[in-house]
Enzyme design. Structure first.
Site, PDB file in Angstrom:
ATOM      1  N   ASP A  89     -21.669 124.535  54.165  1.00  0.00           N
ATOM      2  CA  ASP A  89     -22.646 124.718  55.233  1.00  0.00           C
ATOM      3  C   ASP A  89     -23.512 123.468  55.308  1.00  0.00           C
ATOM      4  OD1 ASP A  89     -24.354 124.940  53.075  1.00  0.00           O
ATOM      5  OD2 ASP A  89     -24.665 127.085  53.293  1.00  0.00           O
ATOM      6  N   ASP A 264     -17.894 134.580  55.298  1.00  0.00           N
ATOM      7  CA  ASP A 264     -18.408 134.276  53.959  1.00  0.00           C
ATOM      8  C   ASP A 264     -19.619 135.143  53.711  1.00  0.00           C
ATOM      9  OD1 ASP A 264     -21.193 132.568  53.647  1.00  0.00           O
ATOM     10  OD2 ASP A 264     -20.311 132.350  55.642  1.00  0.00           O
TER      11      ASP A 264
END
Length: 377
Positions: A89, A264
């Site tokens: 991320d 996720d």
């Protein structure tokens, strides 16, 4: 990265992501390795649960151990000894989570390190540079996670700034000549027209995949489903779709039904450490005294190392004694449960039996099957 789409049922999609470091079957769940580790697990143990890809956290790895140490090892794959795909991320959500100790401007985000209070600045360019150092197979653009609740005007301003940051992320990614993949992140809160504007802007810039961000941040579940139902069909069919930070097993099922390819969440690992274990019949709270003398496995339909070797009574005992092994065995089970769920979803889409799979998923837990609108494109 190459995305191959094999078959569909309704909006549910069965395919794969092909990387130089390996293939990821989709729909896929990515365990979260925030600090370069899935808590309590070796890479071999994570792989044994069925995971093809991990998520790493740019923000935390930048603060600790830092880019220099990472480069000395090669990249994040070498540092943590995971030679399969990694998605990182951008740090945007972690900055969002800092609350009052950060200040967001057009240039980027000023904040104080949660570790030592040092003043730090993070912008799209720096995020791309960090992720390049990490060697991420999938790089995420730097964006602002629109909070909930937010007025439409607030959500619009946040989304439009994220679009400008998306262009800066793309430009820096290209400047670095990063050979890996870059995903855009669709923002816009719970407002469908803003989601449309965000997606159009991202497609105009051009990305290898598209994530739906800014969900699972406190909005009602019905709003999350509505945004997915509205947005997913508009994402280019030949690009993977990633729902960030989600979620519970039923969220994965409902996301797949609406066309999501990637997920996720920290839930399976965090809940494992707190004694909340997912089974085909629902959640087991292993700290409950009812399990003290139960010689049965957690789930007789599970093929994980924990279920094949240990009883509920033993796991209860480990938890009561605060033994590290208890958290590890719980984590192995929860991660395997999530991966087995994804395997089941993939198989059901392949054979055209998704409706029956979903019905069994809910009824085995004594729950009603949620109605879904007629999902045809």
């Amino acid at each position: 990265m190459k995305f191959e789409l094999d078959t569909t049922q309704g909006r549910a999609r069965r395919g794969r992501l092909v990387f130089e470091r390996g293939t990821v079957e989709t729909p896929a769940f990515m365990p979260v390795g925030t600090y370069g580790t899935v808590k309590g697990m070796t890479p071999e143990e994570v792989r044994a649960t069925g995971a093809d890809i991990l998520l790493g956290n740019t923000f935390h790895l930048w603060l600790r151990p830092g880019e220099e140490i990472m480069r000395k090892h090669g990249d994040l794959h070498d540092f943590m000894n995971w030679q399969r795909p990694i998605l990182t991320d951008s740090g945007g959500f972690q900055v969002f989570s800092l609350g009052d100790i950060r200040k967001i401007t057009e240039e980027g985000v000023h904040f104080r390190s949660p570790i030592n209070g040092e003043k730090i600045f993070l912008d799209p360019e720096k995020s791309m540079q960090i992720q390049n150092s990490l060697g991420s197979d999938v790089v995420m653009i730097f964006d602002e996670c629109t909070p909930y609740p937010a007025t439409e005007d607030e959500a619009r301003k946040s989304m439009q700034m994220s679009l400008r940051w998306a262009q800066r992320s793309r430009d820096e990614f290209d400047k670095l000549e990063n050979p890996n993949s870059l995903f855009g992140i669709i923002q816009g809160g719970v407002y469908e027209d803003l989601r449309d504007e965000s997606l159009k802007g991202l497609v105009d810039i051009g990305f290898d995949g598209y994530a739906v961000g800014g969900l699972a941040v406190g909005e009602p579940k019905a709003d999350m489903h509505r945004i997915l139902e509205h947005t997913c069909p508009q994402i280019p069919t030949d690009k993977p779709r990633y729902l960030m930070g989600v979620g519970k097993p039923e969220d994965l099922v409902e996301g797949v039904r609406r066309g999501v390819d990637m997920f996720d969440c920290v839930m399976p690992t965090r809940n494992a450490r707190n004694g909340h274990l997912f089974t085909t019949e629902g959640v087991i709270k292993i700290r409950n005294a009812r399990h003290r003398d139960d010689t049965s496995p957690l789930d007789d339909k599970c093929d994980c190392y924990t279920c094949k070797n240990y009883s509920r009574a033993y796991l209860y005992h480990l938890d009561r004694c605060n033994e590290i092994l208890g958290a590890r065995l719980n984590t192995i089970h929860n991660l395997r449960y999530y991966q087995k769920l994804m395997e089941g979803l993939r198989g059901a889409i392949e054979t055209g039996t998704l409706d029956a799979f979903v019905e069994e998923f809910y009824t085995s837990q004594g729950r009603e099957v949620p109605e879904v609108p007629e999902l045809t494109d």
